[in-house]
Design a protein around this motif. Sequence first.
Motif, PDB file in Angstrom:
ATOM      1  N   GLY A 121       0.784  -1.225   0.000  1.00 54.86           N
ATOM      2  CA  GLY A 121       0.000   0.000   0.000  1.00 54.86           C
ATOM      3  C   GLY A 121       0.813   1.270   0.000  1.00 54.86           C
ATOM      4  N   LEU A 124       0.061   3.970  -2.628  1.00 52.09           N
ATOM      5  CA  LEU A 124      -1.327   4.418  -2.757  1.00 52.09           C
ATOM      6  C   LEU A 124      -1.544   5.758  -2.053  1.00 52.09           C
ATOM      7  N   GLU A 128      -5.420   5.221   1.826  1.00 55.10           N
ATOM      8  CA  GLU A 128      -5.593   3.820   1.457  1.00 55.10           C
ATOM      9  C   GLU A 128      -4.395   2.957   1.827  1.00 55.10           C
ATOM     10  N   ARG A 129      -3.376   3.530   2.463  1.00 58.20           N
ATOM     11  CA  ARG A 129      -2.142   2.778   2.658  1.00 58.20           C
ATOM     12  C   ARG A 129      -2.261   1.658   3.679  1.00 58.20           C
ATOM     13  N   SER A 132      -7.018  -1.212   1.921  1.00 59.74           N
ATOM     14  CA  SER A 132      -7.615  -0.824   0.650  1.00 59.74           C
ATOM     15  C   SER A 132      -7.892  -2.076  -0.175  1.00 59.74           C
ATOM     16  N   ILE A 135      -4.961  -3.214  -2.233  1.00 60.87           N
ATOM     17  CA  ILE A 135      -3.911  -4.036  -1.627  1.00 60.87           C
ATOM     18  C   ILE A 135      -4.280  -5.508  -1.747  1.00 60.87           C
ATOM     19  N   ARG A 167       3.361  -4.297  -5.022  1.00 52.44           N
ATOM     20  CA  ARG A 167       3.474  -2.882  -4.675  1.00 52.44           C
ATOM     21  C   ARG A 167       3.492  -2.006  -5.923  1.00 52.44           C
TER      22      ARG A 167
END
Length: 370
Positions: A121, A124, A128-129, A132, A135, A167
Motif C-alpha cells: 500500500g 497508494l 488507502e495505505r 484498501s 492491496i 506494490r
Amino acid sequence: MAEAPAREAGDERTAGWVATDGVEVVGVTKSFDGGPPVLRGVDVSIEAGRTLALLGPSGCGKTTLLRIIAGLEVPDRGIVRVGGKEVTGPKGVVPPEKRRIGMVFQDHALFPHLSVARNVGFGLPRAERRSSPRIDEALEMVGLAGMGDRMPSTLSGGQQQRVALARAIAPRPRVLLLDEPFSNLDATLRVTIRTEIHQLLVELGITTIFVTHDQDEAFILGDRVAVLSEGEVVQSGSPEEVYLRPRTRWLADFVGEANFIPGSGRGDYAVTPIGDVPLERPAEGEVEVLVRPEHLDLHPAAPDSGEGRAGDEVAQVELVEYVGHDTSYLIRQDDLLVRVRRPSLPVVERGERVRLRYSGGPTTWFDLED
C-alpha cells in the motif's frame, strides 16, 4: 503512442486494468560526474500494452535508461514520452510520482519494518495505505492472498519478489518497469517466478519495460528486444529478428550460440566447408556465415568413408553433451570446430565420424574484418 484499447472482460483479477501507455525514448544521452557517456543517443520505443526487453552486458547503460524513463535520473539530452506526452525533455521533467509508472527494483527494496500489506500500500494515496481493496487485489494477483500480515523477513526470495511486484501494480500504473527482476533467485525458482509474472503481465495487458542480461529471459518475455552495448542500441526488433538476423558479429554471438563458418559468397549462397549455405542478402568474396547450432544436422559416416565433394567431408565428434531436452555436439572438421544442437537423445558417440549438413533457411553473413 495512443492508449491501448480496452480488453474484453473475462478475468475478475484484472478488472479495471484497461488503461496503458506506450513509451518513446528519443536521443537520450547521459553522463555522470563529467565522465564518458553511459548512454549515447539512445532511441527505443514500445507500443501500449506490449513488453520491451532491454538486453545487454553489465555496464551497458540498461538500468540508467530504465531510471530515466521512471524519472529517477535526468538525461543530459533527449526526450522521453509516455502516452505521447513529453515527461522528460526541453519542456521540463515530470516528477516520478506523477508519471503513473510502477517500478520493481532488482533488490526488491521492501521496507523491513512494514508488513506485506503496508509495503504493497505504500504507493497508494495516504488514506488507502493501511487498508484498501487495491492491496488485497494486488496480493491476490501475485498469489499472496491472505499474507498481508506477514513481515518481509519471513518470506522466501520468490515471495519477496511477488510483494515488490504487487506494490508496483497496486496503484494501477500505465507503465511497469522491472530492473533485473529475477537475478536474485536460484535457477529453478527463477523459471517458476518468470512464468508466473509473464502470465500476469499478459493478463494485465500493461506496457512493460524490463532490464536483463539473460538472452533467454529477454526472448521469452519481450515482444520486442533492444540490445545495448557501451551505451548504444545495437539492434531493436522482435526476438526472431534479433536472433536470426543480427546486424553485427558481436550481437550474433551475444544472443545465442553461434558458429561463424568461413565461406565464399556466390550471390544468394555461400560455398562453405559444410556445403552451400543460402544467404538472406547477396555476398561476393570471402565472408563469415552465421550458422546457429540447431540449423546443422549430423549423420554417422560409413566406416570406409573418405573425403568427397565440398560439404561432404568427414568430421569427428569431440564432445557429446546430453541435457535432457536436447543434445549438443562439438564437431571438428579439419581446422573447423562447430557446435551442433539437436532435440533428441544422442545419435552418435564421442570419437565417431560424421557428416554435417546445413538444414536452416537463408542466414546472414559478416565481412571478415567485422
